[in-house]
Write a protein that holds these residues in place. Structure first.
Motif, PDB file in Angstrom:
ATOM      1  N   GLN A  40       0.843  -1.195   0.000  1.00 22.54           N
ATOM      2  CA  GLN A  40       0.000   0.000   0.000  1.00 22.54           C
ATOM      3  C   GLN A  40       0.877   1.244   0.000  1.00 22.54           C
ATOM      4  O   GLN A  40       1.851   1.330   0.735  1.00 22.54           O
ATOM      5  CB  GLN A  40      -0.901   0.011   1.229  1.00 22.54           C
ATOM      6  CG  GLN A  40      -1.723   1.285   1.353  1.00 22.54           C
ATOM      7  CD  GLN A  40      -2.531   1.338   2.625  1.00 22.54           C
ATOM      8  OE1 GLN A  40      -2.866   0.306   3.193  1.00 22.54           O
ATOM      9  NE2 GLN A  40      -2.828   2.523   3.085  1.00 22.54           N
ATOM     10  N   THR A  92       2.444   8.378  -4.677  1.00 20.62           N
ATOM     11  CA  THR A  92       2.163   7.863  -6.017  1.00 20.62           C
ATOM     12  C   THR A  92       3.466   7.520  -6.727  1.00 20.62           C
ATOM     13  O   THR A  92       3.507   6.569  -7.508  1.00 20.62           O
ATOM     14  CB  THR A  92       1.367   8.877  -6.857  1.00 20.62           C
ATOM     15  OG1 THR A  92       2.049  10.137  -6.829  1.00 20.62           O
ATOM     16  CG2 THR A  92      -0.039   9.056  -6.317  1.00 20.62           C
ATOM     17  N   LEU A  94      -7.035   1.899 -12.934  1.00 19.69           N
ATOM     18  CA  LEU A  94      -8.353   2.365 -12.496  1.00 19.69           C
ATOM     19  C   LEU A  94      -8.220   3.757 -11.913  1.00 19.69           C
ATOM     20  O   LEU A  94      -7.228   4.080 -11.258  1.00 19.69           O
ATOM     21  CB  LEU A  94      -8.925   1.423 -11.431  1.00 19.69           C
ATOM     22  CG  LEU A  94      -9.073  -0.044 -11.817  1.00 19.69           C
ATOM     23  CD1 LEU A  94      -9.444  -0.871 -10.602  1.00 19.69           C
ATOM     24  CD2 LEU A  94     -10.126  -0.186 -12.895  1.00 19.69           C
ATOM     25  N   ASP A  95      -9.243   4.571 -12.100  1.00 19.18           N
ATOM     26  CA  ASP A  95      -9.269   5.897 -11.492  1.00 19.18           C
ATOM     27  C   ASP A  95      -9.989   5.778 -10.152  1.00 19.18           C
ATOM     28  O   ASP A  95     -11.198   5.593 -10.096  1.00 19.18           O
ATOM     29  CB  ASP A  95      -9.995   6.884 -12.406  1.00 19.18           C
ATOM     30  CG  ASP A  95     -10.093   8.274 -11.795  1.00 19.18           C
ATOM     31  OD1 ASP A  95      -9.482   8.517 -10.735  1.00 19.18           O
ATOM     32  OD2 ASP A  95     -10.783   9.122 -12.379  1.00 19.18           O
ATOM     33  N   ASN A  96      -9.226   5.861  -9.086  1.00 17.75           N
ATOM     34  CA  ASN A  96      -9.796   5.750  -7.741  1.00 17.75           C
ATOM     35  C   ASN A  96      -9.862   7.111  -7.045  1.00 17.75           C
ATOM     36  O   ASN A  96      -9.812   7.187  -5.827  1.00 17.75           O
ATOM     37  CB  ASN A  96      -8.953   4.794  -6.884  1.00 17.75           C
ATOM     38  CG  ASN A  96      -9.083   3.370  -7.363  1.00 17.75           C
ATOM     39  OD1 ASN A  96     -10.105   2.990  -7.906  1.00 17.75           O
ATOM     40  ND2 ASN A  96      -8.043   2.589  -7.162  1.00 17.75           N
ATOM     41  N   SER A  97     -10.001   8.178  -7.797  1.00 20.10           N
ATOM     42  CA  SER A  97      -9.934   9.518  -7.216  1.00 20.10           C
ATOM     43  C   SER A  97     -11.059   9.806  -6.220  1.00 20.10           C
ATOM     44  O   SER A  97     -10.890  10.612  -5.320  1.00 20.10           O
ATOM     45  CB  SER A  97      -9.918  10.579  -8.316  1.00 20.10           C
ATOM     46  OG  SER A  97     -11.065  10.457  -9.131  1.00 20.10           O
ATOM     47  N   THR A 107     -12.718   7.263  -4.484  1.00 18.58           N
ATOM     48  CA  THR A 107     -12.984   5.950  -3.906  1.00 18.58           C
ATOM     49  C   THR A 107     -13.650   6.037  -2.540  1.00 18.58           C
ATOM     50  O   THR A 107     -14.584   5.298  -2.245  1.00 18.58           O
ATOM     51  CB  THR A 107     -11.680   5.136  -3.794  1.00 18.58           C
ATOM     52  OG1 THR A 107     -11.150   4.993  -5.102  1.00 18.58           O
ATOM     53  CG2 THR A 107     -11.936   3.770  -3.213  1.00 18.58           C
ATOM     54  N   THR A 158     -17.356   6.075  -2.185  1.00 17.66           N
ATOM     55  CA  THR A 158     -18.124   4.892  -2.553  1.00 17.66           C
ATOM     56  C   THR A 158     -17.982   3.745  -1.551  1.00 17.66           C
ATOM     57  O   THR A 158     -18.572   2.695  -1.745  1.00 17.66           O
ATOM     58  CB  THR A 158     -17.701   4.389  -3.949  1.00 17.66           C
ATOM     59  OG1 THR A 158     -16.337   3.983  -3.888  1.00 17.66           O
ATOM     60  CG2 THR A 158     -17.883   5.467  -5.004  1.00 17.66           C
ATOM     61  N   VAL A 159     -17.212   3.936  -0.503  1.00 22.07           N
ATOM     62  CA  VAL A 159     -17.000   2.879   0.482  1.00 22.07           C
ATOM     63  C   VAL A 159     -18.258   2.714   1.334  1.00 22.07           C
ATOM     64  O   VAL A 159     -18.794   3.696   1.864  1.00 22.07           O
ATOM     65  CB  VAL A 159     -15.783   3.195   1.392  1.00 22.07           C
ATOM     66  CG1 VAL A 159     -15.682   2.209   2.547  1.00 22.07           C
ATOM     67  CG2 VAL A 159     -14.509   3.202   0.581  1.00 22.07           C
TER      68      VAL A 159
END
Length: 172
Positions: free
Chosen positions: A96, A105, A131-134, A136, A139-140
């Motif tokens: 991670q 990044t 994937l674009d996790n901008s 994220t 949406t959790v």
């Protein structure tokens, strides 16, 4: 000279009173396992994504939530505690990069490019999915996050109550 010393004393006294008050608020929140509802009220301001974009088009704006200062102090205290807990109990994910000291990044990209080069050197096929996790976190599922904190990370009691309180009923 006496006036300067008096102003300095007054400044230090006020600062110590404010620090004590903020510390008491943080400690109270943690000791009762509740994130104050008043700290969840955000002032949302639209900001243009790029100055060169059309200012009359709503799609060119992004919402920015401004929360109370004390809210950010409490969040920071919990972040420090949680990171310490994760490190002490060896619960962190080794690959991670987000939300970890000395990771970014850039380190994530170095890891991925290194893995690709090693696979190519060993004549193995490589498949890269991006994937674009901008957004994220938006949406959790909060109940899933609470369950993972409890069952996979061992967070229980007042700490779990605090996270449950923090993730519920925010408004703007």
């Amino acid at each position: 000279m006496l006036l300067v010393l008096w102003i300095l004393y007054l400044h230090c006294y006020c600062l110590s009173v404010i620090i004590t008050l903020i510390t008491n608020i943080v400690n109270l929140s943690l000791s009762i396992g509740v994130f104050p509802s008043s700290m969840k009220v955000a002032l949302v301001c639209p900001l243009i994504k790029k100055l060169s974009l059309d200012h009359d088009s709503l799609k060119n704006y992004r919402p920015v939530s401004n929360l109370p200062f004390i809210s950010k102090v409490i969040e920071r205290a919990v972040t420090v505690w949680l990171n310490s807990y994760i490190k002490r109990n060896v619960l962190d994910e080794p690959i991670q990069s987000a939300y970890k000291a000395s990771h970014s990044t850039e380190t994530a990209l170095l890891c991925v490019s290194n893995d690709i080069r090693h696979s190519i050197d060993k004549k193995k096929p490589v498949l890269l999915v991006l994937l674009d996790n901008s957004a994220t976190f938006d949406t959790v599922e909060h109940q899933l996050l609470i369950a993972r904190l409890q069952h996979h990370m061992g967070v229980t009691g007042l700490a779990l109550n605090w996270f449950t309180s923090y993730l519920s009923d925010s408004s703007n």
